[in-house]
Design an enzyme around this catalytic site. Sequence first.
Site, mmCIF file in Angstrom:
data_model
loop_
_atom_site.group_PDB
_atom_site.id
_atom_site.type_symbol
_atom_site.label_atom_id
_atom_site.label_comp_id
_atom_site.label_asym_id
_atom_site.label_seq_id
_atom_site.Cartn_x
_atom_site.Cartn_y
_atom_site.Cartn_z
ATOM 1 N N SER A 251 3.410 -1.539 2.407
ATOM 2 C CA SER A 251 3.154 -0.090 1.578
ATOM 3 C C SER A 251 2.629 -0.383 0.275
ATOM 4 C CB SER A 251 4.707 0.425 1.579
ATOM 5 O OG SER A 251 5.232 0.494 2.914
ATOM 6 N N SER B 226 9.089 -12.610 5.738
ATOM 7 C CA SER B 226 8.861 -11.485 4.966
ATOM 8 C C SER B 226 10.049 -11.068 4.462
ATOM 9 C CB SER B 226 8.142 -10.461 6.200
ATOM 10 O OG SER B 226 7.960 -9.215 5.873
ATOM 11 N N TYR C 158 7.214 -2.497 16.054
ATOM 12 C CA TYR C 158 6.600 -1.307 15.591
ATOM 13 C C TYR C 158 6.384 -0.182 16.761
ATOM 14 C CZ TYR C 158 5.307 -3.415 10.963
ATOM 15 O OH TYR C 158 5.468 -3.880 9.948
ATOM 16 N N LEU D 225 2.707 8.082 -3.815
ATOM 17 C CA LEU D 225 1.938 8.081 -4.757
ATOM 18 C C LEU D 225 1.044 9.492 -4.777
ATOM 19 C CD1 LEU D 225 0.534 6.438 -7.071
ATOM 20 C CD2 LEU D 225 -1.159 5.781 -5.464
ATOM 21 N N PHE D 226 0.795 10.008 -3.644
ATOM 22 C CA PHE D 226 -0.184 11.280 -3.533
ATOM 23 C C PHE D 226 0.870 12.329 -3.790
ATOM 24 C CE2 PHE D 226 -1.932 7.671 -1.331
ATOM 25 C CZ PHE D 226 -3.041 7.501 -1.794
ATOM 26 N N GLY E 7 -4.137 5.640 8.749
ATOM 27 C CA GLY E 7 -4.790 5.652 10.136
ATOM 28 C C GLY E 7 -6.153 6.281 10.156
ATOM 29 N N GLY F 76 2.762 2.672 -1.678
ATOM 30 C CA GLY F 76 4.029 3.533 -1.648
ATOM 31 C C GLY F 76 4.417 4.345 -0.395
HETATM 32 N N1 LIG Z 1 6.901 -6.763 6.477
HETATM 33 C C1 LIG Z 1 7.665 -5.678 6.503
HETATM 34 O O1 LIG Z 1 8.998 -5.400 6.292
HETATM 35 C C2 LIG Z 1 6.988 -4.111 6.434
HETATM 36 C C3 LIG Z 1 7.613 -2.919 5.973
HETATM 37 C C4 LIG Z 1 6.596 -1.898 6.166
HETATM 38 C C5 LIG Z 1 5.437 -1.826 6.415
HETATM 39 N N2 LIG Z 1 4.803 -3.085 6.783
HETATM 40 C C6 LIG Z 1 3.312 -3.106 7.062
HETATM 41 O O2 LIG Z 1 2.724 -2.608 5.980
HETATM 42 C C7 LIG Z 1 1.480 -1.853 6.505
HETATM 43 C C8 LIG Z 1 1.302 -0.572 5.594
HETATM 44 O O3 LIG Z 1 2.518 0.153 5.309
HETATM 45 P P1 LIG Z 1 2.384 1.691 4.702
HETATM 46 O O4 LIG Z 1 1.905 2.398 5.867
HETATM 47 O O5 LIG Z 1 3.536 2.002 4.306
HETATM 48 O O6 LIG Z 1 1.181 1.442 3.698
HETATM 49 P P2 LIG Z 1 0.934 2.559 2.823
HETATM 50 O O7 LIG Z 1 -0.501 2.422 2.748
HETATM 51 O O8 LIG Z 1 1.484 2.574 1.499
HETATM 52 O O9 LIG Z 1 0.797 4.069 3.262
HETATM 53 C C9 LIG Z 1 0.301 4.622 4.122
HETATM 54 C C10 LIG Z 1 0.632 6.198 4.573
HETATM 55 O O10 LIG Z 1 -0.123 6.674 3.304
HETATM 56 C C11 LIG Z 1 -0.901 7.870 3.885
HETATM 57 N N3 LIG Z 1 -1.929 7.928 2.890
HETATM 58 C C12 LIG Z 1 -2.871 6.955 2.421
HETATM 59 N N4 LIG Z 1 -3.912 7.688 1.718
HETATM 60 C C13 LIG Z 1 -3.615 8.855 1.499
HETATM 61 C C14 LIG Z 1 -3.993 9.948 0.605
HETATM 62 N N5 LIG Z 1 -5.083 9.763 -0.068
HETATM 63 N N6 LIG Z 1 -3.278 11.118 0.555
HETATM 64 C C15 LIG Z 1 -2.387 11.083 1.471
HETATM 65 N N7 LIG Z 1 -1.645 10.117 2.202
HETATM 66 C C16 LIG Z 1 -2.387 9.008 2.294
HETATM 67 C C17 LIG Z 1 -1.438 7.324 5.022
HETATM 68 O O11 LIG Z 1 -1.473 8.634 5.797
HETATM 69 P P3 LIG Z 1 -3.037 8.802 6.971
HETATM 70 O O12 LIG Z 1 -2.646 7.613 8.026
HETATM 71 O O13 LIG Z 1 -3.000 10.076 7.167
HETATM 72 O O14 LIG Z 1 -4.102 8.317 5.802
HETATM 73 C C18 LIG Z 1 -0.087 6.798 5.666
HETATM 74 O O15 LIG Z 1 1.162 7.723 6.275
HETATM 75 C C19 LIG Z 1 2.238 -1.178 7.817
HETATM 76 O O16 LIG Z 1 1.472 -0.645 8.827
HETATM 77 C C20 LIG Z 1 2.949 -2.510 8.393
HETATM 78 O O17 LIG Z 1 1.881 -3.438 8.979
HETATM 79 C C21 LIG Z 1 5.371 -4.131 6.712
#
Ligand SMILES: NC(=O)c1ccc[n+]([C@@H]2O[C@H](COP(=O)([O-])OP(=O)(O)OC[C@H]3O[C@@H](n4cnc5c(N)ncnc54)[C@H](OP(=O)(O)O)[C@@H]3O)[C@@H](O)[C@H]2O)c1
Length: 305
Positions: free
Chosen positions: A215, A163, A58, A222-223, A271, A218
């Site tokens: 994710s 994973s 990361y 979604l937003f 974040g 998504g």
């Molecule tokens: N194992 C794997 O292969 C794998 C792959 C990918 C991710 N992951 C893990 O999964 C975690 C989460 O993944 P993700 O970050 O993709 O999750 P997510 O929760 O689907 O997406 C987060 C994103 O959504 C935005 N967001 C959230 N609420 C919002 C709203 N109301 N309006 C607009 N934007 C909004 C956030 O922006 P803001 O920060 O501005 O709120 C951020 O950019 C990662 O941190 C990682 O630990 C694992």
Amino acid sequence: MTVSRQKIHEDGPEFSRLAWGAWRLESDPDAADPAKLADKLEALIELGITTIDHADIYGGYACEAIFGAALKARPGLKSRIELVTKAGVALVKPARPNHVVKHYNTSKAHLVASCERSLTNLGVDAVDLYLIHRPDPLMDADEAAEALTKLRDDGKIKSAGVSNFTPFQFDLLQSRLSFPLVTNQVEHSVLHLAPLHDGTFDHCQQHRVSPMVWSPLGRAALFGETGERHERLRKVLEEIAGQTDAADIAQVALAFILRHPSRPVPVLGSGKFERLQSMARADTIALDRQQWFRIWEASNGAPVP
Ligand SMILES: NC(=O)c1ccc[n+]([C@@H]2O[C@H](COP(=O)([O-])OP(=O)(O)OC[C@H]3O[C@@H](n4cnc5c(N)ncnc54)[C@H](OP(=O)(O)O)[C@@H]3O)[C@@H](O)[C@H]2O)c1
């Protein structure tokens, strides 16, 4: 309210029902200052979100050390959180000058060295859960199992998982281990229903393993995203928010994930503390079967057959 807790496997760690992911930490304005990041962690712990998901890669191999600096700034935090990290993906980045092509590496030498490096970067003696990040077509199951066994015997990992593995890949690695794999961390959201239907979540239930879900919103699609499917989904999520105690569509989308009987643990990626605080309320929102199927139908764009 505080987020509830659950064991992710009988022989595995107890996690918060919602976890927080460190993937986007490098671009988090709070992360530049270890004290500020420590404040954010304190606030997350107060909310009941204590499980933190990392991976060696990361931030181009930078995020674990950023997080480790916050733990160093506030030593009391370490004992109040559960740490997850991963290994097995090799990126071409300045931090790894010997990588000339992106690849996967589940060799014993790589899995052991990567874990040791993660422990140094995080500033801890052990992680609660260590995951093989992606299925490696060249994975030698005996060798990968030897690496996980050594790390566990040496007290560097408390438990192990995978994973993005298929049930077959999970079973293959499990067949070489004398202790259980305790999760499969996979992508799932109202926009990504695959694990509900490709056997992944059935396999988790069969082995009484709670999946971790990445994710879960998504990646914000979604937003922001336009198009028929996204608009249809948002409309249904808004309607269901109106029928429940949910304040917004993110809470309903997370409640959709939490409703599954395999008891998935969504890993939140925002974040922004205010957003995370609101998302934490998803833990209190119980969707009934018909609300769940309305979302499923809106995602598929077709009625239940
Ligand atoms: N194992 C794997 O292969 C794998 C792959 C990918 C991710 N992951 C893990 O999964 C975690 C989460 O993944 P993700 O970050 O993709 O999750 P997510 O929760 O689907 O997406 C987060 C994103 O959504 C935005 N967001 C959230 N609420 C919002 C709203 N109301 N309006 C607009 N934007 C909004 C956030 O922006 P803001 O920060 O501005 O709120 C951020 O950019 C990662 O941190 C990682 O630990 C694992």
